[in-house]
Design an enzyme around this catalytic site. Sequence first.
Site, mmCIF file in Angstrom:
data_model
loop_
_atom_site.group_PDB
_atom_site.id
_atom_site.type_symbol
_atom_site.label_atom_id
_atom_site.label_comp_id
_atom_site.label_asym_id
_atom_site.label_seq_id
_atom_site.Cartn_x
_atom_site.Cartn_y
_atom_site.Cartn_z
ATOM 1 N N HIS A 187 0.782 -1.130 0.185
ATOM 2 C CA HIS A 187 0.125 -0.055 0.095
ATOM 3 C C HIS A 187 1.271 1.056 -0.055
ATOM 4 O O HIS A 187 0.297 2.711 -1.198
ATOM 5 C CB HIS A 187 -0.714 0.755 1.330
ATOM 6 C CG HIS A 187 -2.323 -0.739 0.791
ATOM 7 N ND1 HIS A 187 -2.537 -1.997 2.060
ATOM 8 C CD2 HIS A 187 -3.246 -1.502 -0.068
ATOM 9 C CE1 HIS A 187 -3.579 -2.130 1.932
ATOM 10 N NE2 HIS A 187 -3.778 -2.268 0.394
ATOM 11 N N ARG A 294 -9.546 -9.646 -16.322
ATOM 12 C CA ARG A 294 -8.650 -11.515 -15.438
ATOM 13 C C ARG A 294 -9.324 -11.633 -14.741
ATOM 14 O O ARG A 294 -9.286 -11.524 -13.670
ATOM 15 C CB ARG A 294 -7.393 -11.494 -14.612
ATOM 16 C CG ARG A 294 -6.913 -11.280 -16.345
ATOM 17 C CD ARG A 294 -4.687 -11.387 -15.947
ATOM 18 N NE ARG A 294 -3.635 -11.914 -16.817
ATOM 19 C CZ ARG A 294 -3.436 -10.748 -17.570
ATOM 20 N NH1 ARG A 294 -3.023 -9.410 -16.817
ATOM 21 N NH2 ARG A 294 -2.649 -11.846 -18.142
ATOM 22 N N ARG A 330 -13.019 -11.333 -19.280
ATOM 23 C CA ARG A 330 -12.688 -12.515 -19.441
ATOM 24 C C ARG A 330 -13.309 -13.636 -18.387
ATOM 25 O O ARG A 330 -12.776 -13.397 -18.072
ATOM 26 C CB ARG A 330 -10.843 -12.901 -20.037
ATOM 27 C CG ARG A 330 -10.849 -13.940 -20.558
ATOM 28 C CD ARG A 330 -9.357 -14.409 -20.247
ATOM 29 N NE ARG A 330 -8.548 -14.019 -19.041
ATOM 30 C CZ ARG A 330 -6.954 -14.646 -18.591
ATOM 31 N NH1 ARG A 330 -6.613 -14.418 -20.203
ATOM 32 N NH2 ARG A 330 -7.048 -14.147 -17.405
ATOM 33 N N GLU A 429 -4.362 -18.488 -27.362
ATOM 34 C CA GLU A 429 -3.595 -18.431 -26.718
ATOM 35 C C GLU A 429 -2.810 -19.986 -26.859
ATOM 36 O O GLU A 429 -1.610 -20.221 -25.914
ATOM 37 C CB GLU A 429 -3.164 -18.268 -25.838
ATOM 38 C CG GLU A 429 -4.124 -19.255 -24.413
ATOM 39 C CD GLU A 429 -5.185 -17.998 -23.941
ATOM 40 O OE1 GLU A 429 -3.994 -16.892 -22.699
ATOM 41 O OE2 GLU A 429 -6.046 -17.996 -23.145
ATOM 42 N N ASN A 452 1.683 -14.404 -23.446
ATOM 43 C CA ASN A 452 2.143 -14.737 -22.883
ATOM 44 C C ASN A 452 2.041 -16.575 -22.806
ATOM 45 O O ASN A 452 3.154 -17.117 -22.522
ATOM 46 C CB ASN A 452 1.962 -14.656 -21.278
ATOM 47 C CG ASN A 452 0.937 -12.913 -21.100
ATOM 48 O OD1 ASN A 452 2.457 -12.467 -21.828
ATOM 49 N ND2 ASN A 452 0.643 -12.779 -20.271
ATOM 50 N N ASP A 453 0.885 -16.791 -23.021
ATOM 51 C CA ASP A 453 0.606 -18.032 -23.451
ATOM 52 C C ASP A 453 1.259 -18.859 -24.542
ATOM 53 O O ASP A 453 1.738 -19.807 -25.011
ATOM 54 C CB ASP A 453 -0.730 -19.029 -23.303
ATOM 55 C CG ASP A 453 -0.858 -19.046 -21.586
ATOM 56 O OD1 ASP A 453 -0.129 -19.601 -20.541
ATOM 57 O OD2 ASP A 453 -2.215 -18.439 -20.880
ATOM 58 N N ARG A 463 6.942 -20.118 -19.300
ATOM 59 C CA ARG A 463 6.804 -18.813 -18.628
ATOM 60 C C ARG A 463 7.040 -18.047 -17.730
ATOM 61 O O ARG A 463 7.692 -16.964 -17.089
ATOM 62 C CB ARG A 463 5.015 -18.025 -19.276
ATOM 63 C CG ARG A 463 4.133 -18.840 -18.046
ATOM 64 C CD ARG A 463 2.695 -17.988 -18.796
ATOM 65 N NE ARG A 463 1.594 -16.779 -18.190
ATOM 66 C CZ ARG A 463 0.933 -16.454 -18.479
ATOM 67 N NH1 ARG A 463 0.078 -17.681 -19.010
ATOM 68 N NH2 ARG A 463 0.724 -15.167 -17.426
ATOM 69 N N CYS A 500 -3.426 -9.139 -25.771
ATOM 70 C CA CYS A 500 -3.539 -9.044 -24.065
ATOM 71 C C CYS A 500 -2.138 -9.692 -23.655
ATOM 72 O O CYS A 500 -2.757 -9.206 -22.359
ATOM 73 C CB CYS A 500 -4.695 -8.921 -23.470
ATOM 74 S SG CYS A 500 -5.686 -11.050 -23.681
HETATM 75 C C1 LIG Z 1 -3.195 -12.576 -21.533
HETATM 76 C C2 LIG Z 1 -3.023 -13.909 -21.029
HETATM 77 O O1 LIG Z 1 -3.445 -14.343 -20.156
HETATM 78 P P1 LIG Z 1 -2.863 -14.765 -18.639
HETATM 79 O O2 LIG Z 1 -2.073 -13.765 -18.669
HETATM 80 O O3 LIG Z 1 -3.963 -14.465 -17.967
HETATM 81 O O4 LIG Z 1 -2.857 -16.320 -19.119
HETATM 82 C C3 LIG Z 1 -1.914 -14.621 -21.565
HETATM 83 O O5 LIG Z 1 -1.567 -15.714 -21.657
HETATM 84 O O6 LIG Z 1 -1.659 -13.661 -22.745
HETATM 85 MG MG LIG Z 2 -2.672 -17.145 -21.149
#
Ligand SMILES: C=C(OP(=O)(O)O)C(=O)O
Ligand SMILES: [Mg+2]
Length: 581
Positions: A187, A294, A330, A429, A452-453, A463, A500
């Site tokens: 905080h 999310r 999502r 993804e 990311n995935d 990751r 995203c």
């Molecule tokens: C945005 C994504 O989802 P998360 O990071 O929540 O798995 C991703 O996989 O890029």
């Molecule tokens: Mg993902």
Amino acid sequence: MLSGIGISPGIVLGKAKIKKENNIQIIRESIKDINAEIDRFHEAIECSKRQIKEVRDKTLAEIGEEEARIFDAHELILEDVTFTDQVINKIKNCLINSESAIKEVSNDFITIFNNMNDVYMKEKASDIKDVSERVIYNLLGIEQCDFNSMTEEVIVVSKDLTPSDTASFNKDKVLGFITELGGKTSHTAILARTLEIPAVTGINDLLQKIEDGDFLIIDGNSGQVIVNPNNKVIREYEKKKSEYEKQLLVYKKYKDKKTVSKDGINVELVANIGMPSDIKSVLNNGAEGIGLYRTEFLFMERDKLPTEEEQFQAYKEVVEKMDNKPVVLRTIDIGGDKEVPYLGLPAEMNPFLGYRAIRMCLDRQDIFRTQLRALLRASSYGNLKIMFPMISNIDEIQEAKKILEEIKVDFKNNEILFNENIEIGMMIEIPSAAIMSDVFAKEVNFFSIGSNDLIQYTVAVDRGNDKIANLYDEFNPAVLRLIDTIIKNAHKEGIWVGMCGEAASNSELIPILLAMGLDEFSMNASFLLQARYLISQLSVNDIKQELPQILQMKKGKQIQNFISKITNIKNFKRDMEDYYD
Ligand SMILES: C=C(OP(=O)(O)O)C(=O)O
Ligand SMILES: [Mg+2]
């Protein structure tokens, strides 16, 4: 030079003011008059409540509503009978003074929360520490350090700072602060960023390294602190500070602008959020919408599933606060590294390849249907779109849509309001979905690329594994070819496509994504203004000419070098990382 963690960006130069530890000795004294002692305790609680209310009101007036809520939480601790009853029982049963009783009870709570190894619980532990210290000071009649009445400009140096300390800073006098304890998500750090006070934490034995009156430079971007620098270093940092501030002013000018490239290509720049409280920073940074909400965070940090009503309230709050701007919500992506202990899911050998996201939802339809009902209800309050995560085959998207349709029919029959034309999208993804994106594009209204995935599954690199982080590369040509395929397939079917994952805010990747025709970029709010500025400097059609050549390159590094050469954005990338990483 001392190295720590930058928790609030910016550079300041000034004199150190050490906040001395109040090394108060709490003596465990025996008492005779239990009732008098309990009265003493109650008086200290009432006095603390009044003080907290004052800090809260000051925070509300000078900082903001979200930050003021930190102090609502402090007040709740004092009103929590599990806490106060335990203190009273200790006074009664052990016949000890209130100070020791509070110390012992709060230490127990702090240990329990700290051992939970969870950022949120650790924050709760620091709130309890803050509040119990305040009550003890009041019992002992000790004045707390008053940062509000500082008379000269200083950089505060302290072992730790509570949110109350930070909120009471006089911003004209406290230029910055350095602490030994604390983290980026505390905080105290959040308040520092909102107050725009540069800050660094995580410097061991700080109070042995700095003395009152030392001249300091704090670089909240890099996490560095320089003690008693020579004139050359001072001049260098004064220059850095003025360049940083100039650049920040340039970024801020982009807040209410559209996101348009130098040659007139318009894209949408939106933000990723985890909970309704993130919206403030999203709006402050000029987001055109939310590209990824999310929702699983609403299911974490608690001990049972949120009800339909609780979910509805959260989703409605987001949609309403975004005031008709698009919000891509999502459905839950529980599993992988996002654990929800109360669901009692068995441990798996490969959680990222396991029972996760849509796979769990199609199996636990009770949970899925409750969420779909909540979000459909929220859809009548603004511009909400639904997105399904981790789709790997066509059955999953068709099944998810079928369930949504059933709920729509039920709503119509029962005259429950919702947006009948709500857009439905899916995350791309998983490589199977990317390869089949021509087929999936006929099923949905939009795609959002979860880089990311997508990267981790394409190159088979966990990751979150630091040891192989060098292999986790958004410029890997295989990843870029997949992204290009997805965008082409989406456009052939006339649907829009966003991204995203973190890669959407990579300043060297943004030019390539623009050239490929990505329609929407969704990222952490702190990157938005810089991204909008960057896009405004690029000529998309020029980069497009080079795209065939880029897609033929064999190595990620080669692509990266080529892009920084043709766009001249190397410095810009360094800026982004220095300021916000
Ligand atoms: C945005 C994504 O989802 P998360 O990071 O929540 O798995 C991703 O996989 O890029
Ligand atoms: Mg993902």
